[in-house]
Scaffold this motif. Structure first.
Motif, PDB file in Angstrom:
ATOM      1  N   GLY A   1     -76.547 -78.257  71.662  1.00  0.00           N
ATOM      2  CA  GLY A   1     -77.810 -78.764  70.868  1.00  0.00           C
ATOM      3  C   GLY A   1     -77.151 -79.916  70.147  1.00  0.00           C
ATOM      4  N   PHE A   2     -75.781 -80.241  69.896  1.00  0.00           N
ATOM      5  CA  PHE A   2     -75.265 -81.458  69.310  1.00  0.00           C
ATOM      6  C   PHE A   2     -75.502 -82.711  70.318  1.00  0.00           C
ATOM      7  N   ASP A   3     -76.003 -83.602  69.466  1.00  0.00           N
ATOM      8  CA  ASP A   3     -76.411 -84.765  69.885  1.00  0.00           C
ATOM      9  C   ASP A   3     -75.301 -85.959  69.800  1.00  0.00           C
TER      10      ASP A   3
ATOM     11  N   ALA B   1     -61.594 -78.650  73.268  1.00  0.00           N
ATOM     12  CA  ALA B   1     -62.840 -77.701  72.685  1.00  0.00           C
ATOM     13  C   ALA B   1     -64.039 -78.240  73.456  1.00  0.00           C
ATOM     14  N   ILE B   2     -65.148 -77.314  73.085  1.00  0.00           N
ATOM     15  CA  ILE B   2     -66.307 -77.497  73.683  1.00  0.00           C
ATOM     16  C   ILE B   2     -67.144 -77.976  72.537  1.00  0.00           C
TER      17      ILE B   2
ATOM     18  N   ASN C   1     -67.586 -75.036  64.166  1.00  0.00           N
ATOM     19  CA  ASN C   1     -68.493 -74.959  64.974  1.00  0.00           C
ATOM     20  C   ASN C   1     -68.309 -75.151  66.545  1.00  0.00           C
ATOM     21  N   TYR C   2     -67.127 -75.371  67.063  1.00  0.00           N
ATOM     22  CA  TYR C   2     -66.848 -75.656  68.229  1.00  0.00           C
ATOM     23  C   TYR C   2     -66.377 -74.191  68.973  1.00  0.00           C
ATOM     24  N   ARG C   3     -65.982 -74.325  70.451  1.00  0.00           N
ATOM     25  CA  ARG C   3     -65.650 -73.251  71.042  1.00  0.00           C
ATOM     26  C   ARG C   3     -64.623 -73.576  71.869  1.00  0.00           C
TER      27      ARG C   3
ATOM     28  N   GLU D   1     -66.713 -82.230  76.107  1.00  0.00           N
ATOM     29  CA  GLU D   1     -65.515 -81.960  75.339  1.00  0.00           C
ATOM     30  C   GLU D   1     -64.982 -82.844  74.345  1.00  0.00           C
ATOM     31  N   VAL D   2     -64.300 -82.162  73.384  1.00  0.00           N
ATOM     32  CA  VAL D   2     -63.506 -83.084  72.135  1.00  0.00           C
ATOM     33  C   VAL D   2     -62.179 -82.600  72.225  1.00  0.00           C
TER      34      VAL D   2
END
Length: 254
Positions: A105-107, A100-101, A87-89, A221-222
């Motif tokens: 809405g992810f907390d 990735a981003i 579910n990342y982009r 970012e991750v």
């Protein structure tokens, strides 16, 4: 007789049996592996066991609070309802394809709270203690209790994904909190079902720690690391072949 909760410090009649690593981690590992193997880096011993590490640390109110944070995070692991790996982009502004981003809405602060609670629990219990946090343990306790970011001075929690999709033998690997000593600052890590967390503490922490901190940074970012290139995974899988087998594992390896 009354007992003191290690989080809120109130005295209660009964303390809950708290999982040090979340119950959902054990549940998923047991689905994939008939009898999990626990590897102890300190003693260099490997044991086949279904035992889940629990200690009586918290009152029912604090146990419920930490459990709700754990439930939120469980949905984003490799086997959760909405895995982050699916579910990342891609970060189009980065030349590094592994950056990735996080989804809208992810907390990520809840993710940071969860990780700090795991590190904290493994630092304060006597039976399964695996890391030493010194004065930072109390700072983390205050944050877990009040959720005031000011308590986290000199403390940074960083997160990245370990991609083992299509590799069932490694996708259920979890590594309990451990400490890396050859650093000019405190450096601790743990891994649970593709979610890897690094706790960095001290006065000489690298600038990247503040930039990527789950609690205090605005970055979404991750970093995504293939499992075969992740140092924590490589070290842990290598430990499988170097430990001294005990109990049932000793019989199976003979």
């Amino acid at each position: 007789m009354e007992y003191q909760c290690r989080l809120c410090m109130d005295y209660v009649i009964r303390l809950e049996g708290s999982h040090l690593m979340p119950k959902w981690v054990y549940r998923q590992i047991n689905k994939n592996v008939s009898t999990p193997i626990t590897l102890d880096k300190k003693t260099n011993i490997g044991i086949m066991t279904n035992t889940q590490q629990k200690c009586h640390l918290l009152c029912s109110v604090c146990e419920g609070k930490l459990s709700r944070k754990e439930d939120y995070v469980s949905a984003f692991s490799h086997y959760g309802a909405t895995p982050l790996l699916d579910n990342y982009r891609q970060n189009e502004k980065s030349e590094n394809n592994s950056v990735a981003i996080l989804p809208s809405g992810f907390d990520k602060k809840q993710l940071g709270y969860f990780a700090l609670s795991v590190f904290w629990r493994y630092s304060i219990n006597h039976r399964f203690k695996s890391i030493e946090l010194g004065p930072y343990a109390e700072k983390i306790r205050l944050f877990l209790k009040e959720e005031d970011e000011k308590s986290l001075e000199g403390i940074y929690i960083v997160f990245n994904l370990v991609d083992s999709r299509g590799k069932e033998s490694t996708s259920s690997i979890s590594v309990l909190p451990l400490t890396y000593t050859k650093k000019p600052f405190g450096y601790h890590q743990f891994l649970c079902l593709g979610l890897k967390f690094s706790l960095i503490v001290g006065n000489n922490t690298p600038p990247s720690a503040a930039k990527l901190c789950l609690i205090r940074s605005n970055s979404n970012e991750v970093q995504i690391t293939p499992w075969e290139k992740d140092n924590l995974v490589k070290e842990s899988t290598g430990l499988v072949y170097s430990v001294t087998p005990k109990g049932k594992l000793s019989k199976n390896s003979s």
